[in-house]
Design an enzyme around this catalytic site. Sequence first.
Site, PDB file in Angstrom:
ATOM      1  N   GLN A  93       0.843  -1.199   0.000  1.00  0.00           N
ATOM      2  CA  GLN A  93       0.000   0.000   0.000  1.00  0.00           C
ATOM      3  C   GLN A  93       0.877   1.247   0.000  1.00  0.00           C
ATOM      4  O   GLN A  93       1.279   1.744   1.047  1.00  0.00           O
ATOM      5  CB  GLN A  93      -0.941   0.014   1.210  1.00  0.00           C
ATOM      6  N   PHE A  94       1.142   1.753  -1.197  1.00  0.00           N
ATOM      7  CA  PHE A  94       2.032   2.906  -1.328  1.00  0.00           C
ATOM      8  C   PHE A  94       1.451   4.158  -0.685  1.00  0.00           C
ATOM      9  O   PHE A  94       2.186   5.060  -0.312  1.00  0.00           O
ATOM     10  CB  PHE A  94       2.395   3.159  -2.802  1.00  0.00           C
ATOM     11  N   THR A  95       0.154   4.217  -0.496  1.00  0.00           N
ATOM     12  CA  THR A  95      -0.459   5.420   0.081  1.00  0.00           C
ATOM     13  C   THR A  95      -0.019   5.656   1.525  1.00  0.00           C
ATOM     14  O   THR A  95      -0.134   6.779   2.020  1.00  0.00           O
ATOM     15  CB  THR A  95      -2.000   5.366   0.013  1.00  0.00           C
TER      16      THR A  95
END
Length: 161
Positions: A93-95
């Site tokens: 999850q790059f966010t």
Amino acid sequence: MLQSLPINTVRQFIRMRALLQRVLEAKVVVEGEVTGQIQHGILVFLGLGKDDNLDKGKKLIDKILKYRFFDDEQGKMGWNVSQAGGGILLVSQFTLMAQTQKGLRPDFGPAMPPAQAKELYDQLVDYAKSQFAQVETGIFAADMKVHLVNDGPVTFQLEIE
């Protein structure tokens, strides 16, 4: 150059992050198919930053495996995932790496570029599976639908420098 930035900004660039949720069950669905599923255990959302590497990732995986946030016989958070008989669902999850201090739109500048992040994520999945038998995953960069029943709720954010 980094020394002239405020400490909170610097930390955004140097810390690998994981958001851990204790779950009764969790699964990832991609295009209608379940790609990973656990019952009791830990749902791990993993964020990779530009300065992250395999050594940091191994330290984070080791910490996740040893982190005690399951109830023991006394009802205290004394057991890790293995002692609790749980599984791990690892989801990229790059966010998690977004800077959100300014403005009304997240800045994903601190996130690791996708090709590099996929390579590191795959290495971390392999490492996690070599250290723990019950590891499931989502699909890197896919449009994932994550279903979970949070237990508690109990949620922690871990960071590794």
